[in-house]
Design an enzyme around this catalytic site. Sequence first.
Site, PDB file in Angstrom:
ATOM      1  N   THR A  17       0.840  -1.208   0.000  1.00  0.00           N
ATOM      2  CA  THR A  17       0.000   0.000   0.000  1.00  0.00           C
ATOM      3  C   THR A  17       0.875   1.257   0.000  1.00  0.00           C
ATOM      4  OG1 THR A  17      -0.033  -0.038   2.421  1.00  0.00           O
ATOM      5  CG2 THR A  17      -1.846  -1.147   1.304  1.00  0.00           C
ATOM      6  N   ALA A  21       5.635   1.135  -4.035  1.00  0.00           N
ATOM      7  CA  ALA A  21       4.850   0.163  -4.803  1.00  0.00           C
ATOM      8  C   ALA A  21       3.967   0.911  -5.798  1.00  0.00           C
ATOM      9  CB  ALA A  21       4.008  -0.685  -3.855  1.00  0.00           C
ATOM     10  N   LYS A 151      16.698  -0.067  -0.425  1.00  0.00           N
ATOM     11  CA  LYS A 151      17.620   0.692   0.395  1.00  0.00           C
ATOM     12  C   LYS A 151      16.866   1.355   1.541  1.00  0.00           C
ATOM     13  CE  LYS A 151      18.501   4.809  -0.605  1.00  0.00           C
ATOM     14  NZ  LYS A 151      18.583   6.189  -1.058  1.00  0.00           N
ATOM     15  N   ASP A 180      19.767  -0.990  -6.084  1.00  0.00           N
ATOM     16  CA  ASP A 180      20.277   0.374  -6.202  1.00  0.00           C
ATOM     17  C   ASP A 180      19.710   0.832  -7.537  1.00  0.00           C
ATOM     18  OD1 ASP A 180      21.782   2.599  -7.106  1.00  0.00           O
ATOM     19  OD2 ASP A 180      23.271   2.158  -5.585  1.00  0.00           O
ATOM     20  N   HIS A 181      18.666   1.657  -7.483  1.00  0.00           N
ATOM     21  CA  HIS A 181      17.940   1.899  -8.743  1.00  0.00           C
ATOM     22  C   HIS A 181      18.799   2.630  -9.780  1.00  0.00           C
ATOM     23  CE1 HIS A 181      17.003   5.901  -7.062  1.00  0.00           C
ATOM     24  NE2 HIS A 181      16.692   6.259  -8.283  1.00  0.00           N
ATOM     25  N   HIS A 243      24.353   5.205  -4.625  1.00  0.00           N
ATOM     26  CA  HIS A 243      24.331   5.579  -6.047  1.00  0.00           C
ATOM     27  C   HIS A 243      25.655   6.204  -6.525  1.00  0.00           C
ATOM     28  CE1 HIS A 243      20.226   4.858  -5.180  1.00  0.00           C
ATOM     29  NE2 HIS A 243      19.921   6.063  -4.765  1.00  0.00           N
TER      30      HIS A 243
HETATM   31  N1  LIG Z   1       9.307   5.819  -2.066  1.00  0.00           N
HETATM   32  C1  LIG Z   1      10.413   5.868  -2.801  1.00  0.00           C
HETATM   33  O1  LIG Z   1      10.508   6.545  -3.818  1.00  0.00           O
HETATM   34  C2  LIG Z   1      11.599   5.059  -2.396  1.00  0.00           C
HETATM   35  C3  LIG Z   1      11.543   4.183  -1.340  1.00  0.00           C
HETATM   36  N2  LIG Z   1      12.627   3.415  -1.038  1.00  0.00           N
HETATM   37  C4  LIG Z   1      12.581   2.457   0.068  1.00  0.00           C
HETATM   38  O2  LIG Z   1      11.475   1.586  -0.099  1.00  0.00           O
HETATM   39  C5  LIG Z   1      10.942   1.225   1.152  1.00  0.00           C
HETATM   40  C6  LIG Z   1       9.471   1.604   1.189  1.00  0.00           C
HETATM   41  O3  LIG Z   1       9.349   2.997   1.009  1.00  0.00           O
HETATM   42  P1  LIG Z   1       7.932   3.704   0.788  1.00  0.00           P
HETATM   43  O4  LIG Z   1       7.056   2.901  -0.092  1.00  0.00           O
HETATM   44  O5  LIG Z   1       8.250   5.094   0.400  1.00  0.00           O
HETATM   45  O6  LIG Z   1       7.332   3.702   2.263  1.00  0.00           O
HETATM   46  P2  LIG Z   1       5.823   3.947   2.716  1.00  0.00           P
HETATM   47  O7  LIG Z   1       5.880   4.462   4.108  1.00  0.00           O
HETATM   48  O8  LIG Z   1       5.042   4.695   1.712  1.00  0.00           O
HETATM   49  O9  LIG Z   1       5.219   2.469   2.749  1.00  0.00           O
HETATM   50  C7  LIG Z   1       5.494   1.567   3.776  1.00  0.00           C
HETATM   51  C8  LIG Z   1       4.666   0.304   3.554  1.00  0.00           C
HETATM   52  O10 LIG Z   1       4.907  -0.588   4.620  1.00  0.00           O
HETATM   53  C9  LIG Z   1       3.644  -1.044   5.149  1.00  0.00           C
HETATM   54  N3  LIG Z   1       3.841  -1.366   6.555  1.00  0.00           N
HETATM   55  C10 LIG Z   1       4.342  -0.566   7.538  1.00  0.00           C
HETATM   56  N4  LIG Z   1       4.407  -1.241   8.699  1.00  0.00           N
HETATM   57  C11 LIG Z   1       3.941  -2.492   8.456  1.00  0.00           C
HETATM   58  C12 LIG Z   1       3.794  -3.659   9.234  1.00  0.00           C
HETATM   59  N5  LIG Z   1       4.115  -3.689  10.524  1.00  0.00           N
HETATM   60  N6  LIG Z   1       3.306  -4.766   8.643  1.00  0.00           N
HETATM   61  C13 LIG Z   1       2.976  -4.766   7.331  1.00  0.00           C
HETATM   62  N7  LIG Z   1       3.106  -3.700   6.531  1.00  0.00           N
HETATM   63  C14 LIG Z   1       3.578  -2.571   7.092  1.00  0.00           C
HETATM   64  C15 LIG Z   1       2.721   0.128   4.908  1.00  0.00           C
HETATM   65  O11 LIG Z   1       1.384  -0.275   4.804  1.00  0.00           O
HETATM   66  P3  LIG Z   1       0.283  -0.207   5.962  1.00  0.00           P
HETATM   67  O12 LIG Z   1       0.379   1.149   6.561  1.00  0.00           O
HETATM   68  O13 LIG Z   1      -0.989  -0.470   5.218  1.00  0.00           O
HETATM   69  O14 LIG Z   1       0.643  -1.295   6.874  1.00  0.00           O
HETATM   70  C16 LIG Z   1       3.173   0.551   3.517  1.00  0.00           C
HETATM   71  O15 LIG Z   1       2.605  -0.302   2.553  1.00  0.00           O
HETATM   72  C17 LIG Z   1      11.815   1.938   2.188  1.00  0.00           C
HETATM   73  O16 LIG Z   1      12.838   1.080   2.575  1.00  0.00           O
HETATM   74  C18 LIG Z   1      12.386   3.111   1.416  1.00  0.00           C
HETATM   75  O17 LIG Z   1      13.607   3.556   1.956  1.00  0.00           O
HETATM   76  C19 LIG Z   1      13.777   3.486  -1.776  1.00  0.00           C
HETATM   77  C20 LIG Z   1      13.894   4.343  -2.833  1.00  0.00           C
HETATM   78  C21 LIG Z   1      12.832   5.217  -3.210  1.00  0.00           C
HETATM   79  O1  LIG Z   2      17.512   6.813  -3.680  1.00  0.00           O
HETATM   80  C1  LIG Z   2      17.168   7.973  -3.784  1.00  0.00           C
HETATM   81  O2  LIG Z   2      17.177   8.539  -4.985  1.00  0.00           O
HETATM   82  C2  LIG Z   2      16.393   9.699  -5.254  1.00  0.00           C
HETATM   83  C3  LIG Z   2      16.938  10.278  -6.538  1.00  0.00           C
HETATM   84  O3  LIG Z   2      16.735   9.329  -7.551  1.00  0.00           O
HETATM   85  P1  LIG Z   2      16.582   9.809  -9.067  1.00  0.00           P
HETATM   86  O4  LIG Z   2      16.427   8.553  -9.837  1.00  0.00           O
HETATM   87  O5  LIG Z   2      15.362  10.687  -9.114  1.00  0.00           O
HETATM   88  O6  LIG Z   2      17.804  10.580  -9.384  1.00  0.00           O
HETATM   89  C4  LIG Z   2      16.469  10.696  -4.130  1.00  0.00           C
HETATM   90  O7  LIG Z   2      15.526  11.716  -4.364  1.00  0.00           O
HETATM   91  C5  LIG Z   2      16.123  10.016  -2.838  1.00  0.00           C
HETATM   92  O8  LIG Z   2      16.294  10.936  -1.771  1.00  0.00           O
HETATM   93  C6  LIG Z   2      16.998   8.823  -2.609  1.00  0.00           C
HETATM   94  O9  LIG Z   2      16.495   8.081  -1.494  1.00  0.00           O
END
Ligand SMILES: NC(=O)C1=CN([C@@H]2O[C@H](COP(=O)(O)OP(=O)(O)OC[C@H]3O[C@@H](n4cnc5c(N)ncnc54)[C@H](OP(=O)(O)O)[C@@H]3O)[C@@H](O)[C@H]2O)C=CC1
Ligand SMILES: O=C1O[C@H](COP(=O)(O)O)[C@@H](O)[C@H](O)[C@H]1O
Length: 500
Positions: A17, A21, A151, A180-181, A243
Site C-alpha cells: 500500500t 509500490a 535501500k 540500487d535503482h 548511487h
Molecule cells: N518511495 C520511494 O521513492 C523510495 C523508497 N525506497 C525504500 O522503499 C521502502 C518503502 O518505502 P515507501 O514505499 O516510500 O514507504 P511507505 O511508508 O510509503 O510504505 C510503507 C509500507 O509498509 C507497510 N507497513 C508498515 N508497517 C507495516 C507492518 N508492521 N506490517 C505490514 N506492513 C507494514 C505500509 O502499509 P500499511 O500502513 O498499510 O501497513 C506501507 O505499505 C523503504 O525502505 C524506502 O527507503 C527506496 C527508494 C525510493
Molecule cells: O535513492 C534515492 O534517490 C532519489 C533520486 O533518484 P533519481 O532517480 O530521481 O535521481 C532521491 O531523491 C532520494 O532521496 C533517494 O532516497
Amino acid sequence: MIQSETPASLIMIFGATGDLAKRKLYPSLYHLFRKGKLAEHFAVIGVARRPWSNEVLREHVKDSVLTSIKDAENIEEFISHFYYQPHDVSDTDSYIELKKLANELDSKYSLQGNRIFYLAMAPEFFGTIAEHLKTDGLTDTNGFHRLVIEKPFGHDLESAIQLNNRIRKVFSENDIYRIDHYLGKEMVQNIEVIRFANAIFEPLWNSRFISNIQITSSEMLGVEERGGYYETSGALRDMVQNHMLQMVALLAMEPPIRLTPKEIRSEKVKVLGALRSIKVEEVKQYFVRGQYGPSTENGEHVPGYREEVNVNPESNTDTYVAGKLMIDNFRWAGVPFYIRTGKRMTEKSTKIIIQFKDVPMNLYYSSDKKLAPNLLVIHIQPEEGITLHLNAKESGGQMMETTPVKLNFSNNDIAGLNTPEAYEKLLFDCLRGDATNFTHWDEVALSWNFVDKISTYWENEKAEFPNYAAGTMGPKDADELLKQDGFFWWPIADLDVDNC
Ligand SMILES: NC(=O)C1=CN([C@@H]2O[C@H](COP(=O)(O)OP(=O)(O)OC[C@H]3O[C@@H](n4cnc5c(N)ncnc54)[C@H](OP(=O)(O)O)[C@@H]3O)[C@@H](O)[C@H]2O)C=CC1
Ligand SMILES: O=C1O[C@H](COP(=O)(O)O)[C@@H](O)[C@H](O)[C@H]1O
C-alpha cells in the site's frame, strides 16, 4: 543461473500500500506485462496492514498504472493476477495465512514454486520478514526463492553487518537482490559499454590521459514528506553510500574477464577497496557538506530544510555533499574523482564529466590562449546520451584558429525509443535471475566502511547550517575543493567549454 525467458513466478510485495509500490513497482510490472516480458504464469500478493480486499488492491494498482500510462491495454487482465493479504509483518500468525494463499496461487497459476519476495518497507522489518519466510515455510517449495531488498541497507557498517547476517541465515548471497535503482538507469548501464566497446576510449581511460572526473547528481526538490527518514540519513547515506559510489566503481573498474555478475561485481569491489580511506582529521580536506536554507522563488517562500515537516529546527543533517575521492591503484593514481549531490539545487540532473589532460602545447593561433580541454560527458538524466567536446578549426577563418565543437549522441532523439524505467529493468533482471545490476554484500560493506568515517566526524561536529540557499548549486566551499587542485566544477546546464 540467468534464464533467457521469464519463468513463472509468484511475486510477494511487502509494503503493497506504500509509495514505492504505487509509484514504481506497479507501473513497472505493467510495462513488463504489456511487453510480454512477464511470464504468462504470474501472480502478485500484496501485503500490508491496511484492511484491503483483492478488489481494493486491484483498483489501486489500476490507478497507479493509469497515472503514468493512459492507454493501458489489457489492464483488467493484468490486475486480475493481484491478490491482497492484510498482514502485520511482526505478527507470527499472519504468515500461516500468507503461506496458504501462496500455495493456492502456486497451483492455480502453475508457478512451479518460484517466489520473489520484494521488501518495499522500512528497513527495520527486513530481518524479521526474512526469518519468518523461512520459519513459517514460505520458502519450502521446489522453485527459486529470491529476496529483493530496498535501500537503505543498514545505517552504517555495523548495522549493515547485523542485517546481512540475519538475512543470510535464510537466503544465500546469490538469492539476495539489493536494489540500487541507479544501476537500472539506461546510461549508468551504458558506462561499461562506452568504456569497453570503444577502442578510442579504453586506451585513454587512465591517469596518463584523464585529469579528473566529476559526477553531479542534483535535485530541485527538497525532502518533501520524507523528513523523518532523511533526518537519520542525510545526503551522504541517502545518495553517496550507494548511487554515487556505484557510479564511481563503474567508471573506475578494470575490464571484467567476462560479462557475468560475478566478474563485474568482483571488479567493482576492487575499486571500492582501493578508495583512499579518509582519516577523521582529513574529512574537511576531502569533503564538504551543506544544508539548504530558505529562499524565494517567483515571489513564493521556499522553505529551508529546518522548516520541513519532521525535521529538527536545529538539524545538523546534510542535504548536500561534495567530495574528492582518490583511488589508490595503478590506473588512477593522482586522478581526483569529484562527486556532488544535493537537494534543492538549481536543476534535476545527473551527469558525469570526464576531463582529459591538455595537449602539451597550443600550436594554433592565439597560442598564448589555453585550448579547451577535451571532455566526455555522459548524460544520465533527464537527457540520456553522450557528448564529446573537441577542438576544431574555426570555420572560414584565415588563421589557424580553433573553436570548441561537440559530437552529440542523444538516446532521446531515437524515434520510438522509450527507455524503460530503472525499476522495470531491475524487476525483469530479478525475474530472470540476473543479479549483475544489484549490489553484492562486499560492495555494500566497503561503501559503508568508506562513508562511516565521514559521518562519524560530521555527527560530532556542529555545522554552520544552513549554508546554501534553495535553488543554488550548493555551498561555496565545494568550489574550493576543486580550486585547490586547479580545477572547477563544469556547469551541468548547457555545458559550453568556451565560456568556462
Ligand atoms: N518511495 C520511494 O521513492 C523510495 C523508497 N525506497 C525504500 O522503499 C521502502 C518503502 O518505502 P515507501 O514505499 O516510500 O514507504 P511507505 O511508508 O510509503 O510504505 C510503507 C509500507 O509498509 C507497510 N507497513 C508498515 N508497517 C507495516 C507492518 N508492521 N506490517 C505490514 N506492513 C507494514 C505500509 O502499509 P500499511 O500502513 O498499510 O501497513 C506501507 O505499505 C523503504 O525502505 C524506502 O527507503 C527506496 C527508494 C525510493
Ligand atoms: O535513492 C534515492 O534517490 C532519489 C533520486 O533518484 P533519481 O532517480 O530521481 O535521481 C532521491 O531523491 C532520494 O532521496 C533517494 O532516497
